[in-house]
Design an enzyme around this catalytic site. Structure first.
Site, PDB file in Angstrom:
ATOM      1  N   PHE A  32      -1.614  79.906 -17.265  1.00 36.67           N
ATOM      2  CA  PHE A  32      -0.029  80.052 -17.836  1.00 36.67           C
ATOM      3  C   PHE A  32       1.215  79.235 -17.126  1.00 36.67           C
ATOM      4  O   PHE A  32       1.764  79.718 -16.559  1.00 36.67           O
ATOM      5  CB  PHE A  32       0.120  81.966 -17.709  1.00 36.67           C
ATOM      6  CG  PHE A  32       0.551  82.553 -18.586  1.00 36.67           C
ATOM      7  CD1 PHE A  32       0.097  82.785 -20.081  1.00 36.67           C
ATOM      8  CD2 PHE A  32       2.029  82.663 -18.590  1.00 36.67           C
ATOM      9  CE1 PHE A  32       0.528  83.131 -21.292  1.00 36.67           C
ATOM     10  CE2 PHE A  32       2.894  83.835 -19.913  1.00 36.67           C
ATOM     11  CZ  PHE A  32       2.112  83.230 -21.037  1.00 36.67           C
ATOM     12  N   GLY A  36       8.147  74.885 -14.551  1.00 36.68           N
ATOM     13  CA  GLY A  36       7.747  74.902 -13.452  1.00 36.68           C
ATOM     14  C   GLY A  36       6.737  73.985 -13.152  1.00 36.68           C
ATOM     15  O   GLY A  36       6.611  72.882 -11.997  1.00 36.68           O
ATOM     16  N   HIS A  37       5.303  74.814 -13.348  1.00 41.15           N
ATOM     17  CA  HIS A  37       3.846  73.879 -13.133  1.00 41.15           C
ATOM     18  C   HIS A  37       3.906  71.991 -13.510  1.00 41.15           C
ATOM     19  O   HIS A  37       3.673  71.585 -13.211  1.00 41.15           O
ATOM     20  CB  HIS A  37       2.985  74.825 -13.341  1.00 41.15           C
ATOM     21  CG  HIS A  37       2.609  76.014 -13.341  1.00 41.15           C
ATOM     22  ND1 HIS A  37       3.030  76.812 -14.005  1.00 41.15           N
ATOM     23  CD2 HIS A  37       2.637  76.542 -12.146  1.00 41.15           C
ATOM     24  CE1 HIS A  37       3.496  78.392 -13.331  1.00 41.15           C
ATOM     25  NE2 HIS A  37       2.536  78.091 -13.026  1.00 41.15           N
ATOM     26  N   GLY A 146       6.021  74.688  -5.534  1.00 39.73           N
ATOM     27  CA  GLY A 146       7.499  75.239  -5.780  1.00 39.73           C
ATOM     28  C   GLY A 146       8.397  75.243  -4.746  1.00 39.73           C
ATOM     29  O   GLY A 146       7.805  76.053  -4.403  1.00 39.73           O
ATOM     30  N   GLN A 147       8.938  75.716  -4.635  1.00 40.20           N
ATOM     31  CA  GLN A 147      10.442  76.071  -4.240  1.00 40.20           C
ATOM     32  C   GLN A 147      11.052  77.124  -4.060  1.00 40.20           C
ATOM     33  O   GLN A 147      11.614  77.846  -3.789  1.00 40.20           O
ATOM     34  CB  GLN A 147      12.044  74.588  -4.141  1.00 40.20           C
ATOM     35  CG  GLN A 147      11.273  73.312  -2.896  1.00 40.20           C
ATOM     36  CD  GLN A 147      11.961  72.773  -2.882  1.00 40.20           C
ATOM     37  OE1 GLN A 147      13.286  72.789  -3.543  1.00 40.20           O
ATOM     38  NE2 GLN A 147      11.550  71.480  -2.124  1.00 40.20           N
ATOM     39  N   ASP A 149       8.714  79.511  -4.640  1.00 41.18           N
ATOM     40  CA  ASP A 149       8.212  79.962  -3.677  1.00 41.18           C
ATOM     41  C   ASP A 149       7.882  80.201  -2.080  1.00 41.18           C
ATOM     42  O   ASP A 149       7.549  79.095  -1.533  1.00 41.18           O
ATOM     43  CB  ASP A 149       6.688  80.119  -3.899  1.00 41.18           C
ATOM     44  CG  ASP A 149       6.519  80.853  -5.178  1.00 41.18           C
ATOM     45  OD1 ASP A 149       6.176  81.976  -5.655  1.00 41.18           O
ATOM     46  OD2 ASP A 149       5.868  80.554  -6.589  1.00 41.18           O
ATOM     47  N   SER A 184       9.411  81.483 -14.261  1.00 39.95           N
ATOM     48  CA  SER A 184       8.050  82.235 -13.195  1.00 39.95           C
ATOM     49  C   SER A 184       7.015  82.412 -14.995  1.00 39.95           C
ATOM     50  O   SER A 184       7.532  83.042 -16.431  1.00 39.95           O
ATOM     51  CB  SER A 184       8.214  83.454 -13.450  1.00 39.95           C
ATOM     52  OG  SER A 184       7.774  84.424 -12.793  1.00 39.95           O
TER      53      SER A 184
END
EC number: 6.3.2.1
Length: 279
Positions: A32, A36-37, A146-147, A149, A184
């Site tokens: 999904f 960000g990805h 990613g930062q 997380d 997210s």
């Protein structure tokens, strides 16, 4: 772009690329995909000959009452995004392909006991296990996280060091919506009203970034940040904490490198956000 579903076919292709002397970059995801990805994939594309994206909703990092079944999935959409960004291979296995022994786990305990680890006690054990498996299957030169997380990133770095993986871990900045909300996959759970309420996280982060330079105590800093969130009726705080950037243990003052992190429920949706402060 290739799509593989088994460990065997993935390893076969990776070995062929390695024989050609090509460098391999891995972007582990639960699918999904959002901007960000995409930022991770773009960075991976810049730094490696080959880009591999894993698209796997990992069941071992979800607790019994968490949203495994409801977690959003759209492989066709993911595939189109990956292809548009120059991905060479997507690895999208079934859980049965990844897990044979339910008792075989990897855990980095100390770093997993604070922040998200308090209320999600099995989460990071599942993360470390699946990432270890992906590292063995893909054997990347670099892997991208990613930062947003931040605790996960710290744990993965420690795991790579402790278990002697010859892999460079690349952390990439948080990507936000125009209004500040951190990107997210779980943002899709939010109603319109909840989406507006969720901005209390980024407002709290912004306030924290503005006042941490004043040298105030963690108690005072976190109190002011919590007040921003508590002013939102739909928000329920899981935690707002300041920890050492390496050990993830609570600190009383930002007199060295720290992480200020939060988890907040907006309705039933649990969102996270954070910022780092370096001395």
């Amino acid at each position: 772009m290739q799509v593989t579903k088994t460990v065997e076919e993935t390893r076969k292709q990776i070995k062929a690329w390695k024989k050609e002397g090509k460098t391999i970059g891995l972007v582990p995801t639960m699918g999904f995909l959002h901007e960000g990805h995409a930022s991770l994939i773009k960075k991976c594309r810049e730094q490696n000959d080959i880009v591999v994206v894993s698209d796997f909703v990992n069941p071992t990092q979800f607790g019994p009452t968490e949203d495994l079944e409801a977690y959003p999935r759209d492989f066709e959409r993911d595939s189109k995004l990956c292809e548009s960004l120059g991905t060479d291979l997507i690895f999208c296995p079934e859980p049965s392909e990844m897990y044979h022994d339910p008792h075989a786990f990897v855990s980095i305990d100390t770093l997993s006991e604070t922040l998200c680890g308090k209320t999600r006690p099995i989460h990071f054990k599942g993360v470390c296990t699946v990432v270890t498996k992906l590292f063995h299957i893909v054997a990347p030169d670099r892997a991208y996280f990613g930062q947003k997380d931040a605790q996960q990133l710290a744990i993965i770095r420690k795991m790579v060091q402790d278990l002697n993986f010859d892999i460079e871990i690349v952390g990439c900045p948080i990507v936000r919506e125009e209004d500040g909300l951190a990107k997210s996959s779980r943002n899709t759970y939010l109603s319109d009203e909840e989406r507006k309420a969720a901005l209390c996280l980024s407002r709290s982060v912004k306030l924290g970034q503005e006042i941490i330079h004043a040298g105030i105590s963690a108690e005072e800093l976190l109190g002011k940040m919590r007040a921003v969130i508590e002013a939102e009726p739909l928000a329920k705080i899981d935690y707002v904490s300041m920890v050492d950037a390496l050990t993830m243990q609570p600190v009383e003052k930002a007199d060295h490198n720290v992480l200020v992190a939060m988890a907040v429920y907006i309705g039933k949706t649990r969102l996270i956000d954070n910022f780092s402060y370096e001395v």
